[in-house]
Design a protein around this motif. Structure first.
Motif, short mmCIF file in Angstrom:
data_model
loop_
_atom_site.label_atom_id
_atom_site.label_comp_id
_atom_site.label_asym_id
_atom_site.label_seq_id
_atom_site.Cartn_x
_atom_site.Cartn_y
_atom_site.Cartn_z
N ALA A 31 5.30 22.43 -36.89
CA ALA A 31 5.63 21.16 -36.24
C ALA A 31 7.05 21.29 -35.70
O ALA A 31 8.00 21.44 -36.48
CB ALA A 31 5.53 20.01 -37.23
N ILE A 32 7.21 21.28 -34.39
CA ILE A 32 8.53 21.47 -33.80
C ILE A 32 8.79 20.36 -32.77
O ILE A 32 7.87 19.89 -32.12
CB ILE A 32 8.65 22.86 -33.12
CG1 ILE A 32 7.48 23.10 -32.14
CG2 ILE A 32 8.69 23.97 -34.15
CD1 ILE A 32 7.52 24.42 -31.44
N PRO A 33 10.05 19.95 -32.63
CA PRO A 33 10.38 18.95 -31.61
C PRO A 33 10.05 19.50 -30.22
O PRO A 33 10.27 20.68 -29.95
CB PRO A 33 11.90 18.76 -31.78
CG PRO A 33 12.22 19.28 -33.13
CD PRO A 33 11.23 20.38 -33.40
N LYS A 34 9.52 18.65 -29.36
CA LYS A 34 9.08 19.11 -28.04
C LYS A 34 9.76 18.30 -26.94
O LYS A 34 9.23 17.31 -26.45
CB LYS A 34 7.55 19.04 -27.92
CG LYS A 34 6.84 19.98 -28.88
CD LYS A 34 5.34 19.95 -28.72
CE LYS A 34 4.67 20.92 -29.68
NZ LYS A 34 3.19 20.93 -29.55
N ARG A 35 10.97 18.76 -26.55
CA ARG A 35 11.67 18.15 -25.43
C ARG A 35 11.34 18.93 -24.15
O ARG A 35 11.03 20.12 -24.21
CB ARG A 35 13.18 18.17 -25.67
CG ARG A 35 13.61 17.39 -26.90
CD ARG A 35 15.12 17.31 -27.00
NE ARG A 35 15.67 16.48 -25.93
CZ ARG A 35 16.72 16.83 -25.18
NH1 ARG A 35 17.30 17.99 -25.34
NH2 ARG A 35 17.16 16.02 -24.24
N GLU A 36 11.43 18.26 -23.02
CA GLU A 36 11.08 18.92 -21.75
C GLU A 36 12.01 20.11 -21.49
O GLU A 36 13.24 19.95 -21.47
CB GLU A 36 11.18 17.94 -20.59
CG GLU A 36 10.75 18.56 -19.27
CD GLU A 36 10.89 17.63 -18.09
OE1 GLU A 36 10.63 18.08 -16.96
OE2 GLU A 36 11.28 16.46 -18.28
N PRO A 37 11.45 21.29 -21.28
CA PRO A 37 12.30 22.48 -21.06
C PRO A 37 13.25 22.35 -19.88
O PRO A 37 14.41 22.79 -19.97
CB PRO A 37 11.27 23.59 -20.83
CG PRO A 37 10.06 23.15 -21.59
CD PRO A 37 10.02 21.66 -21.41
N LEU A 38 12.81 21.76 -18.76
CA LEU A 38 13.68 21.67 -17.60
C LEU A 38 14.87 20.75 -17.87
O LEU A 38 16.00 21.04 -17.44
CB LEU A 38 12.91 21.16 -16.38
CG LEU A 38 13.67 21.21 -15.05
CD1 LEU A 38 14.06 22.64 -14.68
CD2 LEU A 38 12.85 20.58 -13.93
N LEU A 39 14.66 19.67 -18.59
CA LEU A 39 15.76 18.79 -18.96
C LEU A 39 16.74 19.53 -19.86
O LEU A 39 17.97 19.44 -19.67
CB LEU A 39 15.22 17.55 -19.68
CG LEU A 39 16.28 16.59 -20.25
CD1 LEU A 39 17.19 16.07 -19.16
CD2 LEU A 39 15.61 15.45 -21.00
#
Length: 327
Positions: A274-282
């Motif tokens: 379970a890992i945090p999923k922030r937008e890569p481009l941001l």
């Protein structure tokens, strides 16, 4: 401090950059350069100017370059000459010599230059890199990547090596902390275009790991996977879903005969993290902004981007003459 940011190119990727620049904290999106697009809805209200010179006149602190690969060198050198920091989409340049000129130009002016290798900011790969660095896998034996799908109509100036395989080259060296020492490749052109639309690569890293990259624009199946196998098992990163799974080496024999015959191996634990999923481009934009502000930041440097161009050139050379290219 608020930075003024500009953008070159409002194509498919450029529009994503425009969206991020319009919402990025501590950044004012002052304008975009595009010779064709004039609708400011595409630029999220930022002014659109016809060329790079007009964008430079707006005095941005930094510029994101999302124009076709063949224009990266010319645009980058103009920005460097004007004293403007730049985040240049991958690949850095169409040739090793062009990449070297960009590296030198930004270094000479003391400017921050970065390359848009967005996969480095994928949550699954960031978690994988941390776990590999911590020794969770032990010795790394093999890295296998698969990046395939249908042809994207947006690409006209390069083939799959420069457009797609550069992702895999960069992420493989980055997650393992190892450099390529040799590559061998076979390519095909099945869609009638000038450039290759399929490539299979076998390579070796300086830590002894063997790599394999399968890349094409010919498959109806869209796949983005990275499998790292080592002495304690295998990590599987799916960068489409940002999932990371660990398959431990087998430790428990299967005594139920029917199941044992079906599976054929002893079983180990399987863990999906379970890992945090922030937008890569941001995340990529935040890191580059911080680098321009002089803060600690994790960006892909121009020198690293040049190394990826060197490996890509080796792959294309091998696919032409059939030999092994030493790097």
């Amino acid at each position: 401090m608020t930075l003024k940011a500009g953008l070159v190119g409002l194509g498919a990727m450029g529009r994503n950059h425009a969206r991020i620049l319009s919402i990025l904290d501590d950044v004012e999106f002052v304008g975009a350069a595009d010779a064709v697009v004039t609708d400011q809805r595409v630029s999220h209200g930022a002014p659109i100017v016809p060329d790079v010179d007009a964008l430079i006149a707006l005095k941005p602190d930094y510029v994101v370059v999302a124009a076709p690969t063949g224009t990266h060198e010319e645009i980058g050198l103009k920005l460097a000459a004007a004293g403007i920091h730049a985040l240049i989409e991958k690949p850095l340049a169409p040739s090793v010599d062009g990449a070297k000129r960009l590296v030198d130009a930004f270094a000479e002016k003391g400017l921050v230059g970065g390359v848009g290798h967005i996969e480095r900011y994928n949550p699954a790969l960031q978690s994988l890199r941390t776990r590999l660095a911590a020794g969770d896998l032990g010795e790394i034996y093999q890295v296998v990547t698969r990046r395939q799908g249908p042809f994207p109509g947006r690409i006209a100036d390069v083939g799959v090596v420069k457009d797609l395989a550069t992702h895999d080259i960069d992420l493989t060296a980055w997650v393992t902390g190892q450099n390529y020492v040799s590559v061998s490749a076979r390519a095909a052109r099945r869609s009638g275009r000038e450039h290759e639309d399929l490539i299979v690569v076998v390579g070796e890293l300086d830590g002894g790991a063997v790599v394999n990259h399968l890349v094409n624009w010919l498959s109806p199946l869209k796949e983005r996977s990275t499998v790292v196998t080592g002495e304690r098992g295998a990590f599987v990163a799916d960068t489409l879903t940002a999932d990371l799974t660990f398959y431990a080496n087998g430790a428990v024999p299967t005594e139920w005969e029917a199941v044992s015959a079906f599976r054929g191996v002893v079983e180990g634990d399987v863990t999906r993290f379970a890992i945090p999923k922030r937008e890569p481009l941001l995340r990529e934009h935040e890191q580059f902004r911080d680098a321009v502000l002089g803060k600690d930041a994790d960006i892909v440097t121009l020198a690293q981007g040049m190394r990826t161009v060197e490996v890509a050139a080796g792959i294309l050379a091998s696919s032409t003459d059939g030999g092994v290219v030493r790097l």
